[in-house]
Design a protein around this motif. Structure first.
Motif, PDB file in Angstrom:
ATOM      1  N   LYS A  23     -31.929  -1.092  70.678  1.00  0.00           N
ATOM      2  CA  LYS A  23     -32.734  -1.359  71.870  1.00  0.00           C
ATOM      3  C   LYS A  23     -33.107  -0.051  72.539  1.00  0.00           C
ATOM      4  O   LYS A  23     -32.466   0.992  72.367  1.00  0.00           O
ATOM      5  CB  LYS A  23     -31.953  -2.221  72.861  1.00  0.00           C
ATOM      6  CG  LYS A  23     -30.782  -1.473  73.525  1.00  0.00           C
ATOM      7  CD  LYS A  23     -30.569  -1.905  74.957  1.00  0.00           C
ATOM      8  CE  LYS A  23     -29.522  -1.019  75.646  1.00  0.00           C
ATOM      9  NZ  LYS A  23     -29.344  -1.315  77.065  1.00  0.00           N
ATOM     10  N   THR A  57     -34.945   1.134  76.584  1.00  0.00           N
ATOM     11  CA  THR A  57     -35.343   0.598  77.875  1.00  0.00           C
ATOM     12  C   THR A  57     -36.184   1.599  78.644  1.00  0.00           C
ATOM     13  O   THR A  57     -36.112   2.809  78.426  1.00  0.00           O
ATOM     14  CB  THR A  57     -34.111   0.252  78.745  1.00  0.00           C
ATOM     15  OG1 THR A  57     -33.360   1.450  78.997  1.00  0.00           O
ATOM     16  CG2 THR A  57     -33.222  -0.768  78.059  1.00  0.00           C
ATOM     17  N   SER A  58     -36.998   1.052  79.525  1.00  0.00           N
ATOM     18  CA  SER A  58     -37.715   1.853  80.507  1.00  0.00           C
ATOM     19  C   SER A  58     -37.128   1.494  81.852  1.00  0.00           C
ATOM     20  O   SER A  58     -37.226   0.348  82.295  1.00  0.00           O
ATOM     21  CB  SER A  58     -39.214   1.539  80.473  1.00  0.00           C
ATOM     22  OG  SER A  58     -39.888   2.214  81.508  1.00  0.00           O
ATOM     23  N   SER A  81     -38.530  -2.534  81.515  1.00  0.00           N
ATOM     24  CA  SER A  81     -38.821  -3.119  80.208  1.00  0.00           C
ATOM     25  C   SER A  81     -37.643  -2.892  79.285  1.00  0.00           C
ATOM     26  O   SER A  81     -36.813  -2.006  79.509  1.00  0.00           O
ATOM     27  CB  SER A  81     -40.094  -2.516  79.594  1.00  0.00           C
ATOM     28  OG  SER A  81     -39.881  -1.180  79.197  1.00  0.00           O
ATOM     29  N   LYS A 128     -37.011  -2.986  74.866  1.00  0.00           N
ATOM     30  CA  LYS A 128     -37.597  -3.159  73.535  1.00  0.00           C
ATOM     31  C   LYS A 128     -36.478  -3.353  72.519  1.00  0.00           C
ATOM     32  O   LYS A 128     -35.521  -2.568  72.471  1.00  0.00           O
ATOM     33  CB  LYS A 128     -38.443  -1.943  73.144  1.00  0.00           C
ATOM     34  CG  LYS A 128     -39.085  -2.061  71.746  1.00  0.00           C
ATOM     35  CD  LYS A 128     -40.178  -1.005  71.539  1.00  0.00           C
ATOM     36  CE  LYS A 128     -39.628   0.379  71.308  1.00  0.00           C
ATOM     37  NZ  LYS A 128     -39.113   0.542  69.918  1.00  0.00           N
ATOM     38  N   ASP A 167     -35.710  -3.705  68.409  1.00  0.00           N
ATOM     39  CA  ASP A 167     -36.280  -3.385  67.101  1.00  0.00           C
ATOM     40  C   ASP A 167     -35.489  -4.088  66.003  1.00  0.00           C
ATOM     41  O   ASP A 167     -34.245  -4.122  66.025  1.00  0.00           O
ATOM     42  CB  ASP A 167     -36.252  -1.878  66.844  1.00  0.00           C
ATOM     43  CG  ASP A 167     -37.190  -1.112  67.751  1.00  0.00           C
ATOM     44  OD1 ASP A 167     -38.275  -1.640  68.049  1.00  0.00           O
ATOM     45  OD2 ASP A 167     -36.843   0.010  68.167  1.00  0.00           O
ATOM     46  N   SER A 173     -40.985  -4.954  66.460  1.00  0.00           N
ATOM     47  CA  SER A 173     -40.538  -4.609  67.804  1.00  0.00           C
ATOM     48  C   SER A 173     -40.963  -5.688  68.787  1.00  0.00           C
ATOM     49  O   SER A 173     -42.114  -6.135  68.766  1.00  0.00           O
ATOM     50  CB  SER A 173     -41.122  -3.264  68.242  1.00  0.00           C
ATOM     51  OG  SER A 173     -40.685  -2.225  67.381  1.00  0.00           O
ATOM     52  N   THR A 225     -41.016  -6.303  72.860  1.00  0.00           N
ATOM     53  CA  THR A 225     -40.880  -5.596  74.132  1.00  0.00           C
ATOM     54  C   THR A 225     -41.129  -6.544  75.292  1.00  0.00           C
ATOM     55  O   THR A 225     -42.201  -7.152  75.400  1.00  0.00           O
ATOM     56  CB  THR A 225     -41.866  -4.420  74.222  1.00  0.00           C
ATOM     57  OG1 THR A 225     -41.676  -3.552  73.103  1.00  0.00           O
ATOM     58  CG2 THR A 225     -41.655  -3.630  75.511  1.00  0.00           C
ATOM     59  N   ASN A 285     -41.535  -7.003  79.271  1.00  0.00           N
ATOM     60  CA  ASN A 285     -41.801  -6.461  80.598  1.00  0.00           C
ATOM     61  C   ASN A 285     -41.724  -7.602  81.601  1.00  0.00           C
ATOM     62  O   ASN A 285     -41.599  -8.773  81.237  1.00  0.00           O
ATOM     63  CB  ASN A 285     -43.194  -5.819  80.651  1.00  0.00           C
ATOM     64  CG  ASN A 285     -43.246  -4.524  79.880  1.00  0.00           C
ATOM     65  OD1 ASN A 285     -42.832  -3.479  80.350  1.00  0.00           O
ATOM     66  ND2 ASN A 285     -43.769  -4.593  78.654  1.00  0.00           N
ATOM     67  N   THR A 336     -44.712  -8.141  74.379  1.00  0.00           N
ATOM     68  CA  THR A 336     -45.448  -7.522  73.281  1.00  0.00           C
ATOM     69  C   THR A 336     -44.626  -7.622  72.003  1.00  0.00           C
ATOM     70  O   THR A 336     -43.423  -7.347  72.003  1.00  0.00           O
ATOM     71  CB  THR A 336     -45.750  -6.040  73.572  1.00  0.00           C
ATOM     72  OG1 THR A 336     -46.595  -5.945  74.711  1.00  0.00           O
ATOM     73  CG2 THR A 336     -46.449  -5.373  72.383  1.00  0.00           C
ATOM     74  N   THR A 383     -50.063  -8.614  72.809  1.00  0.00           N
ATOM     75  CA  THR A 383     -49.431  -8.645  74.125  1.00  0.00           C
ATOM     76  C   THR A 383     -49.865  -9.928  74.828  1.00  0.00           C
ATOM     77  O   THR A 383     -51.052 -10.213  74.930  1.00  0.00           O
ATOM     78  CB  THR A 383     -49.824  -7.431  74.970  1.00  0.00           C
ATOM     79  OG1 THR A 383     -49.336  -6.241  74.346  1.00  0.00           O
ATOM     80  CG2 THR A 383     -49.207  -7.516  76.367  1.00  0.00           C
TER      81      THR A 383
END
Length: 320
Positions: A117, A119-120, A132, A134, A136, A163, A165, A167, A172, A315
């Motif tokens: 994983k 992250t943002s 966010s 993500k 994988d 992937s 993701t 948010n 996405t 998305t």
């Protein structure tokens, strides 16, 4: 996937930092769930790397999943976001590379490996920060989890990275296909997304006006879309189009689907008789609460030479 007898119950952020996304595994390592601090979540079944749940901050489900869907790896999942690769639909008899494959290929019937994983992190208020996570997943021709029937029918060396993701307001999914073989191969890719709606008779799909499509309910005849789409019977159409696809209900935008390097989009609803004939489609009137909008590259073939890669993504944004 490598078993981890001493795995932590969840993967969390460093103590002392603002709240961050978490990733949890089911006890049997079959499911991965990611949750944002604000409550949004996704759940991915490692069988098929199938997204089986996407919830907003109020825990409202955005994907339709059949109540009879098999989640134990015995058959493809009916609902969520199954992955289609390397062939879409029943394999064409005249295409030697894929003619022996099962319908929709083997990506959705193989066990994928969770790769990790990222992250943002929010830089400010949780309600407005850029949160966010993500996830994988990987599948290759050498993977233990590869469907043996698919491997026998399509003996090419390949590598897939998928992937997912999450948010706050969108989801996405992206797939990268790499040819690791000495030979070129042909493939098709599609994300078979089942969106959840309240009443299909109040739903309109826009963004496809004037687009060419193949009507699979009408002897695969080629037609041109005029205006918005309304679902009034069994619908199975493969559109070739650019731009976003907007799904509205009662005049309010529910989803906006944008595509990256995926020139086709399938619009599908089984309606009454088709739903009755599918053993894993439950409840039988579930067609009233679902709509498939499926971005893909399926109008022809992606031919990948040795070392070539293909990437496509969608998305799905909530609301306007």
């Amino acid at each position: 996937m490598v078993e981890r007898p001493n795995k932590p119950s969840s993967l969390v952020a460093t103590p002392g930092l603002p709240p961050q996304p978490t990733v949890n595994f089911s006890d049997d390592n079959s499911l991965v769930t990611a949750t944002l601090p604000t409550g949004e979540s996704i759940t991915v079944l490692l069988y098929g790397a199938t997204v089986i749940s996407w919830k907003d901050s109020s825990s409202t489900e955005k994907l339709w999943l059949s109540s009879a869907a098999k989640l134990d790896g015995t058959k493809p999942v009916r609902g969520g976001i199954p992955l289609v690769f390397p062939v879409f639909g029943p394999p064409p008899a005249g295409h030697a590379q894929t003619s022996s494959l099962p319908q929709h290929g083997f990506a959705r019937t193989s066990r994928w490996e969770f790769l990790g994983k990222s992250t943002s992190e929010s830089s400010g208020d949780q309600q407005t920060g850029d949160l966010s996570v993500k996830l994988d997943f990987g599948l290759s021709s050498a993977a233990d989890g590869l469907d043996p029937k698919g491997k026998a029918a399509w003996p090419f060396k390949f590598n897939l990275i998928y992937s997912v993701t999450l948010n706050r307001r969108d989801l996405t999914t992206s797939l990268v296909v790499t040819n690791d073989d000495e030979r070129a191969f042909d493939c098709q890719v599609l994300m078979h997304t089942y969106l959840k709606v309240k009443d299909i008779t109040n739903v309109t799909i826009s963004g496809l006006d004037s687009s060419s499509y193949v009507d699979k309910v009408d002897a695969a005849s080629t037609k041109t879309q005029s205006g918005e789409i309304r679902i009034e019977g069994e619908t199975d159409r493969v559109y070739t189009a650019d731009g976003p696809v907007i799904v509205s209900e009662g005049g309010k935008t529910l989803f906006t689907v944008t595509r990256d390097n995926l020139s086709n989009v399938v619009v599908w609803n089984p309606w009454v008789e088709k739903a009755k004939g599918m053993g894993d489609f439950e409840p039988k009137d579930g067609y009233k609460e679902m709509l498939c909008v499926e971005p893909g590259s399926v109008g022809g073939w992606q031919t990948l030479e040795k070392g070539d890669a293909f990437e496509g993504a969608q998305t799905i944004a909530l609301g306007a």
